[in-house]
Design a protein around this motif. Structure first.
Motif, PDB file in Angstrom:
ATOM      1  N   ASP A 153      -0.846  -2.351  38.204  1.00 44.00           N
ATOM      2  CA  ASP A 153       0.375  -2.024  39.443  1.00 44.00           C
ATOM      3  C   ASP A 153       1.685  -1.343  38.861  1.00 44.00           C
ATOM      4  OD1 ASP A 153       1.407  -4.078  37.626  1.00 44.00           O
ATOM      5  OD2 ASP A 153       1.276  -5.694  38.981  1.00 44.00           O
ATOM      6  N   ARG A 154       1.134  -0.842  37.966  1.00 43.51           N
ATOM      7  CA  ARG A 154       1.813   0.332  37.431  1.00 43.51           C
ATOM      8  C   ARG A 154       0.847   1.897  37.147  1.00 43.51           C
ATOM      9  NH1 ARG A 154       2.419   0.567  31.903  1.00 43.51           N
ATOM     10  NH2 ARG A 154       1.176  -0.766  30.705  1.00 43.51           N
ATOM     11  N   VAL A 155       1.784   2.478  36.503  1.00 47.30           N
ATOM     12  CA  VAL A 155       0.956   3.875  36.123  1.00 47.30           C
ATOM     13  C   VAL A 155       1.614   3.918  34.382  1.00 47.30           C
ATOM     14  CG1 VAL A 155       1.899   6.476  36.483  1.00 47.30           C
ATOM     15  CG2 VAL A 155       2.055   5.346  37.675  1.00 47.30           C
ATOM     16  N   LEU A 156       0.228   3.837  34.281  1.00 42.05           N
ATOM     17  CA  LEU A 156      -0.560   3.914  32.873  1.00 42.05           C
ATOM     18  C   LEU A 156       0.042   4.872  32.470  1.00 42.05           C
ATOM     19  CD1 LEU A 156      -3.602   1.978  32.192  1.00 42.05           C
ATOM     20  CD2 LEU A 156      -1.860   0.955  31.955  1.00 42.05           C
ATOM     21  N   SER A 157       0.976   5.262  30.846  1.00 43.66           N
ATOM     22  CA  SER A 157       0.829   6.843  30.559  1.00 43.66           C
ATOM     23  C   SER A 157       0.206   7.304  30.183  1.00 43.66           C
ATOM     24  CB  SER A 157       1.810   5.878  29.178  1.00 43.66           C
ATOM     25  OG  SER A 157       1.195   5.539  28.037  1.00 43.66           O
ATOM     26  N   ALA A 158      -0.017   8.215  29.458  1.00 39.02           N
ATOM     27  CA  ALA A 158      -1.063   9.300  28.974  1.00 39.02           C
ATOM     28  C   ALA A 158      -1.661   8.709  27.411  1.00 39.02           C
ATOM     29  CB  ALA A 158      -0.852  10.264  28.791  1.00 39.02           C
ATOM     30  N   ALA A 159      -0.763   8.075  27.010  1.00 39.50           N
ATOM     31  CA  ALA A 159      -1.535   7.747  25.442  1.00 39.50           C
ATOM     32  C   ALA A 159      -2.062   6.168  26.053  1.00 39.50           C
ATOM     33  CB  ALA A 159       0.372   6.989  24.728  1.00 39.50           C
ATOM     34  N   ASP A 160      -2.062   5.793  27.078  1.00 40.51           N
ATOM     35  CA  ASP A 160      -2.346   4.508  27.678  1.00 40.51           C
ATOM     36  C   ASP A 160      -4.221   4.985  27.941  1.00 40.51           C
ATOM     37  OD1 ASP A 160      -0.383   3.119  26.930  1.00 40.51           O
ATOM     38  OD2 ASP A 160       0.635   3.099  28.531  1.00 40.51           O
ATOM     39  N   LEU A 161      -3.761   5.827  29.006  1.00 38.34           N
ATOM     40  CA  LEU A 161      -5.160   5.589  29.243  1.00 38.34           C
ATOM     41  C   LEU A 161      -6.254   6.661  28.755  1.00 38.34           C
ATOM     42  CD1 LEU A 161      -3.912   8.277  32.622  1.00 38.34           C
ATOM     43  CD2 LEU A 161      -5.206   6.250  32.440  1.00 38.34           C
ATOM     44  N   HIS A 162      -5.441   7.762  27.518  1.00 39.74           N
ATOM     45  CA  HIS A 162      -6.391   7.673  26.251  1.00 39.74           C
ATOM     46  C   HIS A 162      -7.072   6.854  25.609  1.00 39.74           C
ATOM     47  CE1 HIS A 162      -7.140  11.300  22.926  1.00 39.74           C
ATOM     48  NE2 HIS A 162      -7.441   9.935  22.029  1.00 39.74           N
ATOM     49  N   GLU A 163      -5.688   5.528  24.770  1.00 36.17           N
ATOM     50  CA  GLU A 163      -6.040   4.472  24.496  1.00 36.17           C
ATOM     51  C   GLU A 163      -7.617   3.637  25.314  1.00 36.17           C
ATOM     52  OE1 GLU A 163      -5.289   1.028  21.545  1.00 36.17           O
ATOM     53  OE2 GLU A 163      -3.705   1.803  23.257  1.00 36.17           O
ATOM     54  N   VAL A 164      -6.987   3.671  26.135  1.00 37.16           N
ATOM     55  CA  VAL A 164      -8.590   2.918  27.449  1.00 37.16           C
ATOM     56  C   VAL A 164      -9.508   4.043  27.522  1.00 37.16           C
ATOM     57  CG1 VAL A 164      -8.940   2.180  29.286  1.00 37.16           C
ATOM     58  CG2 VAL A 164      -6.846   1.726  28.198  1.00 37.16           C
ATOM     59  N   GLY A 165      -9.614   4.901  27.356  1.00 34.66           N
ATOM     60  CA  GLY A 165     -10.655   5.613  28.112  1.00 34.66           C
ATOM     61  C   GLY A 165     -11.688   6.290  26.878  1.00 34.66           C
ATOM     62  N   TYR A 166     -10.808   6.051  25.796  1.00 35.16           N
ATOM     63  CA  TYR A 166     -11.965   6.410  24.158  1.00 35.16           C
ATOM     64  C   TYR A 166     -12.837   4.320  23.749  1.00 35.16           C
ATOM     65  CZ  TYR A 166     -13.265   6.174  19.327  1.00 35.16           C
ATOM     66  OH  TYR A 166     -13.755   6.148  17.665  1.00 35.16           O
ATOM     67  N   TYR A 167     -11.930   3.354  24.579  1.00 40.49           N
ATOM     68  CA  TYR A 167     -12.675   2.382  24.792  1.00 40.49           C
ATOM     69  C   TYR A 167     -13.452   2.568  25.542  1.00 40.49           C
ATOM     70  CZ  TYR A 167     -13.809  -2.351  25.759  1.00 40.49           C
ATOM     71  OH  TYR A 167     -15.006  -3.534  26.763  1.00 40.49           O
ATOM     72  N   TYR A 168     -13.709   3.277  26.406  1.00 35.00           N
ATOM     73  CA  TYR A 168     -15.754   2.555  27.246  1.00 35.00           C
ATOM     74  C   TYR A 168     -16.098   4.250  26.918  1.00 35.00           C
ATOM     75  CZ  TYR A 168     -12.356   0.150  31.296  1.00 35.00           C
ATOM     76  OH  TYR A 168     -11.764  -1.431  31.870  1.00 35.00           O
ATOM     77  N   GLU A 169     -15.772   4.894  26.490  1.00 29.78           N
ATOM     78  CA  GLU A 169     -16.518   6.279  26.005  1.00 29.78           C
ATOM     79  C   GLU A 169     -17.762   5.766  25.000  1.00 29.78           C
ATOM     80  OE1 GLU A 169     -15.032   8.640  22.456  1.00 29.78           O
ATOM     81  OE2 GLU A 169     -15.534   9.712  24.129  1.00 29.78           O
ATOM     82  N   GLN A 170     -16.631   4.764  24.120  1.00 31.93           N
ATOM     83  CA  GLN A 170     -17.447   3.420  22.924  1.00 31.93           C
ATOM     84  C   GLN A 170     -18.387   3.471  23.240  1.00 31.93           C
ATOM     85  OE1 GLN A 170     -15.371   3.210  18.853  1.00 31.93           O
ATOM     86  NE2 GLN A 170     -13.897   3.091  20.475  1.00 31.93           N
ATOM     87  N   LYS A 171     -17.372   2.086  25.117  1.00 24.71           N
ATOM     88  CA  LYS A 171     -18.622   1.094  25.242  1.00 24.71           C
ATOM     89  C   LYS A 171     -19.689   1.067  25.902  1.00 24.71           C
ATOM     90  CE  LYS A 171     -18.201  -3.455  27.871  1.00 24.71           C
ATOM     91  NZ  LYS A 171     -16.974  -4.073  28.934  1.00 24.71           N
ATOM     92  N   TYR A 172     -19.731   2.314  27.197  1.00 23.67           N
ATOM     93  CA  TYR A 172     -20.881   3.058  27.991  1.00 23.67           C
ATOM     94  C   TYR A 172     -21.304   4.312  27.176  1.00 23.67           C
ATOM     95  CZ  TYR A 172     -18.478  -0.960  30.343  1.00 23.67           C
ATOM     96  OH  TYR A 172     -18.895  -1.696  31.319  1.00 23.67           O
ATOM     97  N   GLY A 173     -21.134   5.080  25.763  1.00 27.36           N
ATOM     98  CA  GLY A 173     -21.822   5.664  26.045  1.00 27.36           C
ATOM     99  C   GLY A 173     -21.607   7.228  26.971  1.00 27.36           C
TER     100      GLY A 173
END
Length: 211
Positions: free
Chosen positions: A139-159
């Motif tokens: 319910d808020r805007v994630l920062s660029a750093a937050d998005l990067h961290e979550v994106g890296y997690y998903y990159e690894q988890k789902y290939g």
């Protein structure tokens, strides 16, 4: 685990605790299309009234849909697993697919929170055909750093293939990201029961989530 939608079914939750009106929001979705033809909605909520819904259409080009207040982000859908991010700050809309930015757009939404649909549009039409692995809504805007961290997690988890290059290892459970960034909706193993991996959703089902 994933939920496999056959193009004729959906899951629904009444009165979800999700961002309404023009409140800020960030939506992250990991999915894979079985086809790219037609209108295909992996997630939507609100009502099927003018500008009162908020959904993602993964048919052909990716669209963020407000029912009459729609935006084509300029990136086409593939049949590969994809990470889609949608960021709305109350006045403008940004998006990315596997880290690549889509076209931004100024938007003013009036979203209702009558129903949440997984696998279709808010009037139970335009069913999704493919796999949905994980959904996060903030319910808020994630920062660029937050998005990067979550994106890296998903990159690894789902290939996935993304430009995210560092962060916590994928062995950390996805609930970490839900709790750390205070998600209002997180559908993964709780929603997609690990004992029913790659299950097919049959019929009009209901599900319970916190909130």
């Amino acid at each position: 685990p994933v939920a496999r939608f056959d193009g004729d079914d959906q899951l629904v939750k009444a009165l979800p605790s999700l961002p309404a009106d023009n409140q800020p929001r960030t939506v992250l979705l990991v999915s894979r299309n079985a086809t790219i033809s037609g209108d295909l909605y992996p997630i939507s909520y609100g009502s099927a009234d003018l500008n009162q819904s908020f959904g993602i259409d993964l048919g052909d080009n990716i669209r963020i849909v407000g029912f009459g207040n729609d935006h084509d982000i300029g990136i086409g859908v593939t049949t590969n697993p994809q990470l889609l991010g949608v960021i709305y700050n109350g006045a403008s809309l940004d998006s990315h697919v596997d880290g690549a930015p889509g076209f931004p757009s100024d938007r003013l939404y009036d979203t209702s929170v009558s129903n949440l649909f997984i696998g279709s549009f808010t009037d139970a039409s335009f069913h999704f055909l493919g796999d949905i692995a994980e959904v996060l809504v903030y319910d808020r805007v994630l920062s660029a750093a937050d998005l990067h961290e979550v994106g890296y997690y998903y990159e690894q988890k789902y290939g996935l293939e993304t430009p995210y290059t560092d962060g916590a290892p994928y062995t950390i459970d996805g609930s970490t990201w839900a709790e750390k960034y205070h998600a209002v909706l997180h559908l993964d193993d709780d929603f997609l029961d690990a004992s029913n991996e790659k299950r097919t959703i049959n019929g009009f089902g209901t599900f319970d989530i916190p909130g």
